[in-house]
Design a protein around this motif. Structure first.
Motif, PDB file in Angstrom:
ATOM      1  N   LYS A 139      50.073 -38.328  69.266  1.00  0.00           N
ATOM      2  CA  LYS A 139      50.981 -38.252  69.918  1.00  0.00           C
ATOM      3  C   LYS A 139      51.988 -37.789  68.710  1.00  0.00           C
ATOM      4  O   LYS A 139      53.170 -36.682  69.215  1.00  0.00           O
ATOM      5  CB  LYS A 139      51.229 -39.406  70.873  1.00  0.00           C
ATOM      6  N   ASP A 140      52.362 -38.847  67.722  1.00  0.00           N
ATOM      7  CA  ASP A 140      53.430 -38.245  67.113  1.00  0.00           C
ATOM      8  C   ASP A 140      52.686 -37.035  65.831  1.00  0.00           C
ATOM      9  O   ASP A 140      53.515 -36.986  64.849  1.00  0.00           O
ATOM     10  CB  ASP A 140      53.737 -39.789  66.452  1.00  0.00           C
ATOM     11  N   SER A 141      52.073 -37.404  65.764  1.00  0.00           N
ATOM     12  CA  SER A 141      50.917 -36.678  64.121  1.00  0.00           C
ATOM     13  C   SER A 141      50.813 -34.880  65.264  1.00  0.00           C
ATOM     14  O   SER A 141      51.282 -34.005  66.368  1.00  0.00           O
ATOM     15  CB  SER A 141      49.805 -36.616  64.508  1.00  0.00           C
ATOM     16  N   VAL A 142      50.684 -33.802  63.769  1.00  0.00           N
ATOM     17  CA  VAL A 142      50.773 -32.307  63.707  1.00  0.00           C
ATOM     18  C   VAL A 142      49.016 -32.522  63.966  1.00  0.00           C
ATOM     19  O   VAL A 142      48.935 -32.222  62.943  1.00  0.00           O
ATOM     20  CB  VAL A 142      51.858 -31.797  62.932  1.00  0.00           C
ATOM     21  N   ILE A 143      48.487 -32.071  64.908  1.00  0.00           N
ATOM     22  CA  ILE A 143      47.442 -31.697  65.007  1.00  0.00           C
ATOM     23  C   ILE A 143      46.675 -30.319  64.834  1.00  0.00           C
ATOM     24  O   ILE A 143      47.424 -29.659  65.288  1.00  0.00           O
ATOM     25  CB  ILE A 143      46.335 -32.224  66.422  1.00  0.00           C
ATOM     26  N   THR A 144      45.748 -30.209  64.235  1.00  0.00           N
ATOM     27  CA  THR A 144      45.568 -29.086  64.543  1.00  0.00           C
ATOM     28  C   THR A 144      43.990 -28.751  65.299  1.00  0.00           C
ATOM     29  O   THR A 144      43.225 -30.075  65.509  1.00  0.00           O
ATOM     30  CB  THR A 144      44.631 -28.204  62.784  1.00  0.00           C
TER      31      THR A 144
END
Length: 402
Positions: A139-144
């Motif tokens: 949720k609080d991460s920058v995901i690729t």
């Protein structure tokens, strides 16, 4: 009994809706079971009613047991259950199963008790919990997209591909539900569009092969899929046998009228081969009319409303996504079943939740209801972090409108 009722936790409205649907199911099941007895020569009407009652009793036992488990425990349980589910799905494809003389490699038989268990229904629930756990984690991460292939899309693809050979409709519904949950959970929209694009390409290739050279598709289901799609799009040109059941379902609905013929007075129940499961909604309308069918739709919509309310009141992101992930499929399956009966959808083989006969369907629906009730318990999230959903998250917008 009073002590038992005092131990019931969670949303009382969901308890009430589930109980009402379960109690009502005895009427159409008892009526439609005459098809099994007098047409197929299978058992007695009382025997089928008792069996249905026992399955419901065990199902509500599942609800009671599961709703006592704190919601955050399902995170760890999904990690344990996912490899077990994948093994069960793979094993199911290797088992030659016949239901009523028809090949149906979608079930395995539970040892000692002789009950057929459809592994895809368990896989659907476990996968939705798995996806909810992953979305809450990032949720609080920058995901690729690359980061999400192994933890999200690989398990999803494995489940769908293992279900697809014998149950195309269930595989398609699961894929759709995963995309919906990812959208509501804030997964990057551009990556979702990529997955939708990939899915459409594969679907187009599959349909091309299905209609041009169905014999190259392994198994015997390709002919059935082709027939159902052709019947749906062009019923006038379809073979008479392929349109038989949908046509009988429409006749049952037409005969029901506004108020219906009355309980147990259906005529079409002995002609519809799946009158106790896939086409039970047609029998309900024939006996209780559009008013009865409309009332049933209202209770499913009320269940959807309460599911969204519970999701809105959940204390953390995982619980919110968990409720939507396992609760929404119940209502979607119900309306797919109804849509098939009135020929808005091609025949899919999806039962009517908590109404149709069948142990697996009842038990897995009850498992999902129990999980929703677990997340609705107010003190369930004690000791957990309760991060707020980011502004603009579709799940917050959806629940906030209520």
């Amino acid at each position: 009994m009073r002590a038992l009722l005092k131990n019931l936790k969670g949303d009382k409205a969901i308890w009430g809706i589930a109980a009402l649907l379960g109690l009502f199911s005895f009427l159409p099941v008892y009526s439609a079971s005459t098809n099994l007895v007098y047409v197929l020569g299978n058992g007695t009407t009382v025997g089928h009613l008792v069996k249905h009652g026992l399955l419901l009793f065990l199902g509500f036992g599942i609800i009671y047991a599961v709703h006592r488990i704190p919601a955050h425990y399902f995170k760890g349980l999904s990690i344990i259950a996912m490899p077990i589910v994948l093994l069960l799905l793979a094993y199911t494809l290797t088992v030659e199963t016949n239901i009523g003389g028809v090949r149906a490699n979608r079930w395995i038989q539970i040892p000692f008790i002789g009950v057929n268990f459809q592994t895809s229904t368990l896989a659907s629930v476990v996968l939705m919990i798995w996806v909810a756990r992953y979305l809450a984690k990032i949720k609080d991460s920058v995901i690729t997209f690359k980061d999400s292939i192994l933890p999200l899309w690989l398990p999803t693809a494995l489940v769908i591909l293992l279900i697809l050979p014998e149950n195309f409709s269930t595989a398609a519904i699961i894929g759709f539900l995963v995309l919906v949950l990812c959208f509501l959970g804030g997964y990057p929209f551009k990556y979702l569009l990529s997955m939708i694009g990939i899915g459409l390409v594969f679907a187009g290739m599959f349909l091309f092969v299905l209609f041009k050279t169905p014999e190259v598709i392994p198994g015997e289901r390709a002919v059935t899929w082709k027939s159902r799609i052709e019947t749906f799009w062009n019923p006038d040109a379809a073979d008479k046998d392929s349109t038989h059941q949908p046509t009988l379902a429409k006749i049952a609905i037409a005969q029901g009228g506004l108020a219906g013929k009355g309980a147990g007075k259906s005529v079409m129940k002995n002609m519809l081969s799946q009158s106790t499961s896939d086409f039970i909604f047609a029998i309900i309308i024939e006996e209780y009319g559009l008013l009865g069918g409309g009332a049933l739709m209202f209770f499913y919509l009320l269940l959807l409303f309460r599911i969204v309310v519970v999701a809105n009141g959940a204390k953390n992101v995982f619980s919110k996504l968990l409720v939507i992930g396992v609760g929404l499929p119940i209502v979607i399956q119900a309306f797919i079943n109804m849509a098939v009966v009135v020929q808005l959808f091609p025949v899919t083989g999806q039962p009517l939740p908590l109404i149709s006969m069948g142990g697996t369907s009842i038990w897995m629906t009850c498992l999902a209801v129990g999980i929703v009730l677990s997340a609705s318990v107010k003190n369930n999230g004690v000791g957990e972090q309760s991060p707020e959903i980011e502004d603009g998250n579709p799940l917050e917008i959806l629940s906030g409108q209520l």
